[in-house]
Design a protein around this motif. Structure first.
Motif, mmCIF file in Angstrom:
data_model
loop_
_atom_site.group_PDB
_atom_site.id
_atom_site.type_symbol
_atom_site.label_atom_id
_atom_site.label_comp_id
_atom_site.label_asym_id
_atom_site.label_seq_id
_atom_site.Cartn_x
_atom_site.Cartn_y
_atom_site.Cartn_z
ATOM 1 N N ALA A 120 -6.479 -12.877 -25.652
ATOM 2 C CA ALA A 120 -7.569 -12.627 -26.599
ATOM 3 C C ALA A 120 -7.548 -11.216 -27.152
ATOM 4 C CB ALA A 120 -8.918 -12.884 -25.914
ATOM 5 N N ALA A 121 -6.663 -10.370 -26.642
ATOM 6 C CA ALA A 121 -6.609 -8.969 -27.068
ATOM 7 C C ALA A 121 -5.759 -8.824 -28.324
ATOM 8 C CB ALA A 121 -6.045 -8.104 -25.944
ATOM 9 N N THR A 122 -6.301 -8.176 -29.325
ATOM 10 C CA THR A 122 -5.594 -8.009 -30.597
ATOM 11 C C THR A 122 -4.336 -7.182 -30.446
ATOM 12 O OG1 THR A 122 -7.742 -8.082 -31.711
ATOM 13 C CG2 THR A 122 -5.881 -7.285 -33.002
ATOM 14 N N ASN A 123 -4.348 -6.172 -29.595
ATOM 15 C CA ASN A 123 -3.187 -5.299 -29.451
ATOM 16 C C ASN A 123 -2.035 -5.955 -28.705
ATOM 17 O OD1 ASN A 123 -4.743 -5.341 -27.121
ATOM 18 N ND2 ASN A 123 -4.245 -3.245 -26.552
ATOM 19 N N LEU A 124 -2.253 -7.155 -28.138
ATOM 20 C CA LEU A 124 -1.177 -7.847 -27.423
ATOM 21 C C LEU A 124 -0.678 -9.102 -28.145
ATOM 22 C CD1 LEU A 124 -2.343 -7.601 -23.686
ATOM 23 C CD2 LEU A 124 -0.603 -6.245 -24.853
ATOM 24 N N VAL A 125 -1.557 -9.781 -28.847
ATOM 25 C CA VAL A 125 -1.136 -11.031 -29.517
ATOM 26 C C VAL A 125 -1.421 -11.012 -31.019
ATOM 27 C CG1 VAL A 125 -1.440 -12.430 -27.447
ATOM 28 C CG2 VAL A 125 -3.354 -12.159 -29.030
ATOM 29 N N LEU A 176 -16.992 -12.481 -18.331
ATOM 30 C CA LEU A 176 -15.985 -11.511 -17.904
ATOM 31 C C LEU A 176 -14.806 -11.475 -18.872
ATOM 32 C CD1 LEU A 176 -15.706 -11.772 -14.002
ATOM 33 C CD2 LEU A 176 -16.709 -9.952 -15.376
ATOM 34 N N GLY A 177 -14.460 -12.628 -19.458
ATOM 35 C CA GLY A 177 -13.345 -12.658 -20.406
ATOM 36 C C GLY A 177 -13.554 -11.696 -21.558
ATOM 37 N N LYS A 178 -14.778 -11.657 -22.086
ATOM 38 C CA LYS A 178 -15.074 -10.740 -23.197
ATOM 39 C C LYS A 178 -14.956 -9.294 -22.746
ATOM 40 C CE LYS A 178 -18.742 -9.322 -26.369
ATOM 41 N NZ LYS A 178 -17.817 -9.124 -27.499
ATOM 42 N N LEU A 179 -15.524 -8.976 -21.579
ATOM 43 C CA LEU A 179 -15.436 -7.605 -21.075
ATOM 44 C C LEU A 179 -13.989 -7.207 -20.807
ATOM 45 C CD1 LEU A 179 -18.455 -7.688 -18.584
ATOM 46 C CD2 LEU A 179 -18.387 -6.577 -20.821
ATOM 47 N N PHE A 180 -13.221 -8.142 -20.256
ATOM 48 C CA PHE A 180 -11.828 -7.844 -19.909
ATOM 49 C C PHE A 180 -10.988 -7.561 -21.152
ATOM 50 C CE2 PHE A 180 -11.644 -10.187 -15.532
ATOM 51 C CZ PHE A 180 -12.516 -9.258 -15.026
ATOM 52 N N PHE A 181 -11.088 -8.421 -22.184
ATOM 53 C CA PHE A 181 -10.205 -8.200 -23.330
ATOM 54 C C PHE A 181 -10.604 -6.959 -24.120
ATOM 55 C CE2 PHE A 181 -12.980 -11.125 -25.957
ATOM 56 C CZ PHE A 181 -13.197 -10.277 -27.038
ATOM 57 N N GLU A 182 -11.871 -6.555 -24.037
ATOM 58 C CA GLU A 182 -12.269 -5.305 -24.677
ATOM 59 C C GLU A 182 -11.659 -4.110 -23.953
ATOM 60 O OE1 GLU A 182 -16.510 -5.399 -24.795
ATOM 61 O OE2 GLU A 182 -16.573 -6.604 -26.625
ATOM 62 N N VAL A 183 -11.555 -4.200 -22.620
ATOM 63 C CA VAL A 183 -10.888 -3.142 -21.863
ATOM 64 C C VAL A 183 -9.415 -3.090 -22.226
ATOM 65 C CG1 VAL A 183 -10.223 -2.382 -19.557
ATOM 66 C CG2 VAL A 183 -12.520 -3.253 -19.946
ATOM 67 N N VAL A 184 -8.786 -4.261 -22.348
ATOM 68 C CA VAL A 184 -7.363 -4.325 -22.709
ATOM 69 C C VAL A 184 -7.132 -3.713 -24.087
ATOM 70 C CG1 VAL A 184 -5.453 -5.891 -23.233
ATOM 71 C CG2 VAL A 184 -6.908 -6.341 -21.257
ATOM 72 N N GLU A 185 -8.018 -4.001 -25.030
ATOM 73 C CA GLU A 185 -7.837 -3.478 -26.383
ATOM 74 C C GLU A 185 -8.006 -1.961 -26.453
ATOM 75 O OE1 GLU A 185 -8.988 -7.227 -29.278
ATOM 76 O OE2 GLU A 185 -10.553 -5.776 -28.774
ATOM 77 N N ASN A 186 -8.678 -1.382 -25.473
ATOM 78 C CA ASN A 186 -8.866 0.068 -25.440
ATOM 79 C C ASN A 186 -7.835 0.784 -24.562
ATOM 80 O OD1 ASN A 186 -11.192 0.269 -27.137
ATOM 81 N ND2 ASN A 186 -12.455 -0.516 -25.479
ATOM 82 N N SER A 187 -6.870 0.049 -24.060
ATOM 83 C CA SER A 187 -5.860 0.657 -23.187
ATOM 84 C C SER A 187 -4.821 1.424 -24.012
ATOM 85 C CB SER A 187 -5.167 -0.426 -22.352
ATOM 86 O OG SER A 187 -4.529 -1.374 -23.192
ATOM 87 N N ASP A 188 -4.142 2.332 -23.350
ATOM 88 C CA ASP A 188 -3.095 3.138 -23.991
ATOM 89 C C ASP A 188 -1.854 2.277 -24.194
ATOM 90 O OD1 ASP A 188 -1.404 5.079 -24.911
ATOM 91 O OD2 ASP A 188 -1.339 6.229 -23.044
ATOM 92 N N MET A 189 -1.358 2.179 -25.427
ATOM 93 C CA MET A 189 -0.231 1.295 -25.733
ATOM 94 C C MET A 189 1.124 2.009 -25.655
ATOM 95 S SD MET A 189 -1.583 -1.565 -26.041
ATOM 96 C CE MET A 189 -0.186 -2.520 -26.654
#
Length: 298
Positions: A120-125, A176-189
């Motif tokens: 669900a993370a934009t920066n991954l898919v 939790l899915g929503k909270l998790f993918f928001e954390v993923v989208e804010n991670s350092d790429m």
């Protein structure tokens, strides 16, 4: 000045809405709502145990000196015996059932949310169909309160903890899915870009570049969700989900004051204990900085 005007308008709007709501409630109750409003606390005032010690006798399933053959003062028959002499008081046993429902639901929902969030993370898919589909699933799962889902499931799975576990797990996946993918989208790429440049697969990039960054926050959110699920499991018990919520509904409905207050005390102690323990664990995982945001530095 403008802010003050907006504040006054907002307060007036809330008061008008409250007055309209009370007027509607009064009309819906044939004029009895406002008339009976002064007697709102009469139930609490009259709902007192015969003896304050009865609360603790009910809590620990001890014999009552007021036992007259009725269920109101029969605290011993509901004991859960582990051996011939060792037993668990019924209310504590039911509380354990409720906490178990919350823990199992959090583990199931959190695990599924963990695997779904990366899709669900934009920066991954990117912004493709996969991301859209996974996000819509999460939205649907968290759109309905746990008690609504449990009410529907009891018709299929019958009354008991299984329906409660499924209901809380489904809602946990969405929340939790929503909270998790928001954390993923804010991670350092940058680590992801480094692995991608040497030919790492998508799964390897997620495993070695993203997961180490987001895991502490994931666990923190999971512990926070556990607190919510304990409360949700208690409420679901009132509609047939088992556990402490079910016996609480029966006690208050039958006017068993001592048993009702015993359950309330147990719930308060349990929720406070879980809140303190999960708060301490989250503080260790994400550090004190996250808990001190907004505080003035000394």
């Amino acid at each position: 000045m403008t802010r003050r005007v907006y504040t006054i308008i907002g307060v007036v709007g809330v008061l008008v809405a409250l007055a309209l709501a009370m007027n509607y409630a009064n009309a819906a109750n044939s004029g009895k709502f406002i008339e009976r409003l002064p007697y709102m606390f009469d139930f609490i005032k009259n709902f007192v145990p015969r003896d304050p010690l009865e609360i603790f006798r009910a809590m620990f399933a001890l014999e009552s000196p007021y036992f007259d053959g009725s269920a109101k003062y029969d605290y011993t028959s509901s004991r859960v015996y582990l051996t011939d002499s060792l037993y668990i008081p019924n209310f504590i046993y039911q509380l354990i059932v409720t906490v178990n429902i919350a823990v199992v639901s959090t583990l199931i929902g959190g695990t599924i949310a963990f695997f779904l969030c990366f899709f669900a993370a934009t920066n991954l898919v990117g912004a493709g169909a996969v991301r859209w589909f996974v996000r819509r699933i999460m939205e649907v799962l968290r759109a309905f309160p746990e008690i609504v889902i449990a009410g529907l499931l009891t018709a299929v799975l019958s009354i008991g903890p299984i329906a409660a576990i499924v209901a809380v797990s489904l809602h946990t996946i969405g929340a939790l899915g929503k909270l998790f993918f928001e954390v993923v989208e804010n991670s350092d790429m940058k680590p992801d870009e480094g692995l991608k440049s040497v030919g790492a697969s998508w799964a390897e990039r997620v495993r070695y570049a993203i997961v180490p960054q987001v895991l502490p926050n994931f666990v923190s959110y999971g512990l926070l969700r556990l607190e919510v699920n304990v409360r949700a499991s208690t409420i679901i018990g009132a509609v047939g989900g088992g556990g402490i919520g079910e016996v609480f509904r029966l006690s208050i409905g039958r006017d068993y004051a001592a048993q009702t207050y015993a359950i309330i005390i147990l719930l308060l102690v349990t929720i406070i204990a879980i809140d303190q323990m999960s708060g301490a664990l989250r503080r260790k995982l994400v550090g004190d900085v996250s808990f001190n945001l907004g505080k003035a530095s000394v």
